[in-house]
Design a protein around this motif. Structure first.
Motif, PDB file in Angstrom:
ATOM      1  N   VAL A  51      33.218  -2.121   4.519  1.00  0.00           N
ATOM      2  CA  VAL A  51      33.528  -2.277   6.060  1.00  0.00           C
ATOM      3  C   VAL A  51      33.599  -1.038   6.563  1.00  0.00           C
ATOM      4  O   VAL A  51      34.148  -0.265   6.202  1.00  0.00           O
ATOM      5  N   LEU A  52      33.007  -0.990   7.764  1.00  0.00           N
ATOM      6  CA  LEU A  52      32.928   0.398   8.521  1.00  0.00           C
ATOM      7  C   LEU A  52      33.501   0.027  10.156  1.00  0.00           C
ATOM      8  O   LEU A  52      32.918  -1.282  10.674  1.00  0.00           O
ATOM      9  N   LEU A  53      34.457   0.619  10.351  1.00  0.00           N
ATOM     10  CA  LEU A  53      35.027   0.115  11.941  1.00  0.00           C
ATOM     11  C   LEU A  53      34.894   1.523  12.645  1.00  0.00           C
ATOM     12  O   LEU A  53      35.125   2.543  12.096  1.00  0.00           O
ATOM     13  N   CYS A  54      34.983   1.266  13.950  1.00  0.00           N
ATOM     14  CA  CYS A  54      34.979   2.419  14.898  1.00  0.00           C
ATOM     15  C   CYS A  54      35.234   2.033  16.125  1.00  0.00           C
ATOM     16  O   CYS A  54      35.000   0.907  16.744  1.00  0.00           O
ATOM     17  N   ASN A  55      36.354   2.770  16.913  1.00  0.00           N
ATOM     18  CA  ASN A  55      36.790   2.766  18.199  1.00  0.00           C
ATOM     19  C   ASN A  55      36.390   4.078  18.683  1.00  0.00           C
ATOM     20  O   ASN A  55      37.145   5.112  18.940  1.00  0.00           O
ATOM     21  N   PRO A  56      35.213   4.179  19.139  1.00  0.00           N
ATOM     22  CA  PRO A  56      34.416   5.432  19.524  1.00  0.00           C
ATOM     23  C   PRO A  56      34.806   5.779  21.047  1.00  0.00           C
ATOM     24  O   PRO A  56      35.442   4.836  21.709  1.00  0.00           O
ATOM     25  N   PRO A  57      34.596   6.986  21.668  1.00  0.00           N
ATOM     26  CA  PRO A  57      34.862   7.120  23.184  1.00  0.00           C
ATOM     27  C   PRO A  57      33.432   6.214  23.711  1.00  0.00           C
ATOM     28  O   PRO A  57      32.374   6.442  23.428  1.00  0.00           O
ATOM     29  N   TYR A  58      33.863   5.581  24.701  1.00  0.00           N
ATOM     30  CA  TYR A  58      32.933   4.569  25.242  1.00  0.00           C
ATOM     31  C   TYR A  58      32.994   4.430  26.729  1.00  0.00           C
ATOM     32  O   TYR A  58      32.177   3.628  27.268  1.00  0.00           O
ATOM     33  N   VAL A  59      33.887   5.101  27.608  1.00  0.00           N
ATOM     34  CA  VAL A  59      33.751   4.727  28.923  1.00  0.00           C
ATOM     35  C   VAL A  59      32.683   5.639  29.661  1.00  0.00           C
ATOM     36  O   VAL A  59      32.808   6.732  29.387  1.00  0.00           O
TER      37      VAL A  59
ATOM     38  N   VAL B  84      30.202  -4.130   9.673  1.00  0.00           N
ATOM     39  CA  VAL B  84      30.365  -3.131  10.713  1.00  0.00           C
ATOM     40  C   VAL B  84      30.982  -3.743  12.035  1.00  0.00           C
ATOM     41  O   VAL B  84      30.669  -4.659  12.418  1.00  0.00           O
ATOM     42  N   GLY B  85      32.009  -3.059  12.581  1.00  0.00           N
ATOM     43  CA  GLY B  85      32.673  -3.591  13.930  1.00  0.00           C
ATOM     44  C   GLY B  85      32.841  -2.189  14.842  1.00  0.00           C
ATOM     45  O   GLY B  85      33.286  -1.247  14.135  1.00  0.00           O
ATOM     46  N   VAL B  86      32.498  -2.390  15.960  1.00  0.00           N
ATOM     47  CA  VAL B  86      32.381  -1.299  16.839  1.00  0.00           C
ATOM     48  C   VAL B  86      33.120  -1.764  18.537  1.00  0.00           C
ATOM     49  O   VAL B  86      32.610  -2.847  18.896  1.00  0.00           O
ATOM     50  N   GLU B  87      34.258  -1.075  18.412  1.00  0.00           N
ATOM     51  CA  GLU B  87      34.824  -1.493  20.025  1.00  0.00           C
ATOM     52  C   GLU B  87      34.124  -1.099  21.010  1.00  0.00           C
ATOM     53  O   GLU B  87      33.277   0.195  20.908  1.00  0.00           O
TER      54      GLU B  87
ATOM     55  N   LEU C 280      35.831  -0.612   0.096  1.00  0.00           N
ATOM     56  CA  LEU C 280      35.879   0.576   0.632  1.00  0.00           C
ATOM     57  C   LEU C 280      35.426   0.425   2.131  1.00  0.00           C
ATOM     58  O   LEU C 280      34.696   0.052   2.431  1.00  0.00           O
ATOM     59  N   VAL C 281      36.584   1.025   2.834  1.00  0.00           N
ATOM     60  CA  VAL C 281      36.595   1.001   4.148  1.00  0.00           C
ATOM     61  C   VAL C 281      36.428   2.165   4.958  1.00  0.00           C
ATOM     62  O   VAL C 281      37.217   3.220   4.489  1.00  0.00           O
ATOM     63  N   VAL C 282      35.560   2.484   5.942  1.00  0.00           N
ATOM     64  CA  VAL C 282      35.566   3.543   6.847  1.00  0.00           C
ATOM     65  C   VAL C 282      35.817   3.603   8.274  1.00  0.00           C
ATOM     66  O   VAL C 282      35.653   2.390   8.646  1.00  0.00           O
ATOM     67  N   ASP C 283      36.705   4.339   8.552  1.00  0.00           N
ATOM     68  CA  ASP C 283      37.157   4.369   9.932  1.00  0.00           C
ATOM     69  C   ASP C 283      36.658   5.606  10.702  1.00  0.00           C
ATOM     70  O   ASP C 283      37.009   6.517  10.486  1.00  0.00           O
ATOM     71  N   LEU C 284      35.670   5.276  11.597  1.00  0.00           N
ATOM     72  CA  LEU C 284      35.204   6.287  12.381  1.00  0.00           C
ATOM     73  C   LEU C 284      35.802   6.835  13.658  1.00  0.00           C
ATOM     74  O   LEU C 284      36.093   5.640  14.349  1.00  0.00           O
ATOM     75  N   CYS C 285      35.747   7.949  14.109  1.00  0.00           N
ATOM     76  CA  CYS C 285      36.422   8.160  15.206  1.00  0.00           C
ATOM     77  C   CYS C 285      37.934   7.774  15.238  1.00  0.00           C
ATOM     78  O   CYS C 285      38.675   7.248  15.947  1.00  0.00           O
ATOM     79  N   SER C 286      38.627   8.323  14.107  1.00  0.00           N
ATOM     80  CA  SER C 286      39.654   7.766  13.684  1.00  0.00           C
ATOM     81  C   SER C 286      41.214   7.934  14.494  1.00  0.00           C
ATOM     82  O   SER C 286      42.143   7.352  14.717  1.00  0.00           O
ATOM     83  N   GLY C 287      41.072   9.279  15.131  1.00  0.00           N
ATOM     84  CA  GLY C 287      42.150   9.762  16.223  1.00  0.00           C
ATOM     85  C   GLY C 287      43.404   9.719  15.304  1.00  0.00           C
ATOM     86  O   GLY C 287      43.484  10.447  14.433  1.00  0.00           O
ATOM     87  N   SER C 288      44.321   8.839  15.806  1.00  0.00           N
ATOM     88  CA  SER C 288      45.843   9.030  15.327  1.00  0.00           C
ATOM     89  C   SER C 288      45.777   8.144  13.807  1.00  0.00           C
ATOM     90  O   SER C 288      46.695   8.552  13.075  1.00  0.00           O
ATOM     91  N   GLY C 289      44.596   7.654  13.290  1.00  0.00           N
ATOM     92  CA  GLY C 289      44.564   6.888  12.000  1.00  0.00           C
ATOM     93  C   GLY C 289      44.884   5.276  12.286  1.00  0.00           C
ATOM     94  O   GLY C 289      45.280   5.111  11.186  1.00  0.00           O
ATOM     95  N   ALA C 290      45.238   4.971  13.545  1.00  0.00           N
ATOM     96  CA  ALA C 290      45.696   3.684  13.585  1.00  0.00           C
ATOM     97  C   ALA C 290      45.107   2.518  12.796  1.00  0.00           C
ATOM     98  O   ALA C 290      45.529   1.723  12.068  1.00  0.00           O
ATOM     99  N   ILE C 291      43.752   2.597  13.013  1.00  0.00           N
ATOM    100  CA  ILE C 291      42.880   1.417  12.250  1.00  0.00           C
ATOM    101  C   ILE C 291      43.070   1.552  10.975  1.00  0.00           C
ATOM    102  O   ILE C 291      43.129   0.800   9.835  1.00  0.00           O
ATOM    103  N   ALA C 292      42.513   2.929  10.360  1.00  0.00           N
ATOM    104  CA  ALA C 292      42.702   3.513   8.908  1.00  0.00           C
ATOM    105  C   ALA C 292      43.968   2.990   8.243  1.00  0.00           C
ATOM    106  O   ALA C 292      44.169   2.419   7.132  1.00  0.00           O
TER     107      ALA C 292
END
Length: 315
Positions: free
Chosen positions: A201-209, A255-258, A127-139
């Protein structure tokens, strides 16, 4: 030996692809867009409807095609994103639909997606979760590369959700396992309550700037600000994501966070300070800059004392 002219005789209204690309590249280079030659080739290939690698074999551009190419080059010189002009963005083995209202996926995020695939493939039905998915690229990359995975993509922006659902439908039609799209705020304390303690597995490419950072014009004028900026220090979304990840992950889940390249210590420190994670590791991108942090949910499900060390991945 006779050399064939690059330009057709006056009045023919046609131009060889090589000459059109050279002209476009000069315009892009003068505008500071680079790599100018590569982008000129991509735009010419898009206009001609051929892969970039087959440009040399393509027919000459007629007047209408030249006008389209010139317009695209003008817009790109004005710093409109290449992906908005073509409507597509490459990501790992996918081509995704993108445009106004959604963050254009970047090559560095492919590293996080690849890491997620490596972690998830060790389980038969992850079971994989993609947070802040946007276009869905990671998911969608995970779903394509791991057909046995259940993938849940979370996004709150109505505009981005439109692109996410479009891409999810395209990939499902292409034969990939459908993903589940959830409209939600990733900072909500009850996010995905039904999945607490179950996520592998939880992945996230959040707003971070950080908000005061000056970003390139392609980003400033075209990427949604809510997908780029993460508060004064860039960590406004990452903090609650880490807290929620600890609740959602099963013991031993990953978990992985960009993050921003200035967060190479800050994000690992947040994982350590939480106390519910082990094996906290910082990873570089292809240029060697800090790019994403990973951790595992403590197998005993408990909190550890703060102040534990984290490591840097040197691979």
């Amino acid at each position: 030996m006779t050399t064939l002219p690059q330009h057709p005789p006056e009045g023919t209204g046609r131009l060889r692809p090589s000459a059109a690309v050279a002209r476009a590249a000069r315009t892009l280079a003068a505008a500071g867009v680079g790599p100018a030659r590569v982008e000129a080739e991509l735009l010419a290939a898009y206009v001609l409807g051929v892969p970039r690698g087959r440009l040399a074999l393509a027919d000459d551009l007629d007047d209408d095609e030249l006008a389209r190419l010139d317009d695209l080059v003008r817009r790109r010189a004005g710093r409109e994103p290449l992906q908005h002009l073509t409507g597509r963005a490459a990501f790992r083995h996918l081509e995704l639909a993108v445009g106004p209202g959604v963050f254009v996926p970047r090559p560095e995020t492919e590293l996080l997606a690849g890491w997620g695939v490596e972690q998830a493939q060790t389980r038969p039905e992850p079971l994989v979760v993609d947070l802040c998915s946007g276009s869905g690229a990671i998911a969608l990359a995970v779903a394509q590369e791991l057909p046995g995975a259940r993938v849940v993509a979370v996004e709150r922006s109505p505009a981005a959700l439109g692109w996410l659902r479009r891409n999810a439908a395209e990939r499902a039609a292409a034969g990939d396992r459908p993903i589940e799209v959830v409209e939600a705020d990733v900072t909500a304390p009850d996010l995905l309550a039904e999945l607490v303690g179950r996520v592998d597995v939880l992945l996230c490419n959040p707003p971070y700037v950080p908000v005061e950072v000056v970003v390139p014009p392609e980003v400033a004028a075209h990427d949604p600000a809510e997908a780029v900026f993460g508060g004064a220090d860039g960590l406004a979304v990452i903090r609650p994501v880490i807290i929620r990840a600890a609740a959602l992950l099963r013991p031993g889940g990953m978990v992985g966070v960009e993050h921003d390249d200035t967060h190479g210590a800050a994000v690992p420190d947040l994982f350590v300070a939480d106390g519910r994670f082990a094996a906290v590791t910082e990873h570089p991108d292809l240029t060697g800059r800090p790019r994403y942090a990973t951790a595992s949910r403590r197998a005993d499900g408990q909190h550890a004392p703060g102040g534990a060390a984290w490591q840097t991945d040197s691979s």
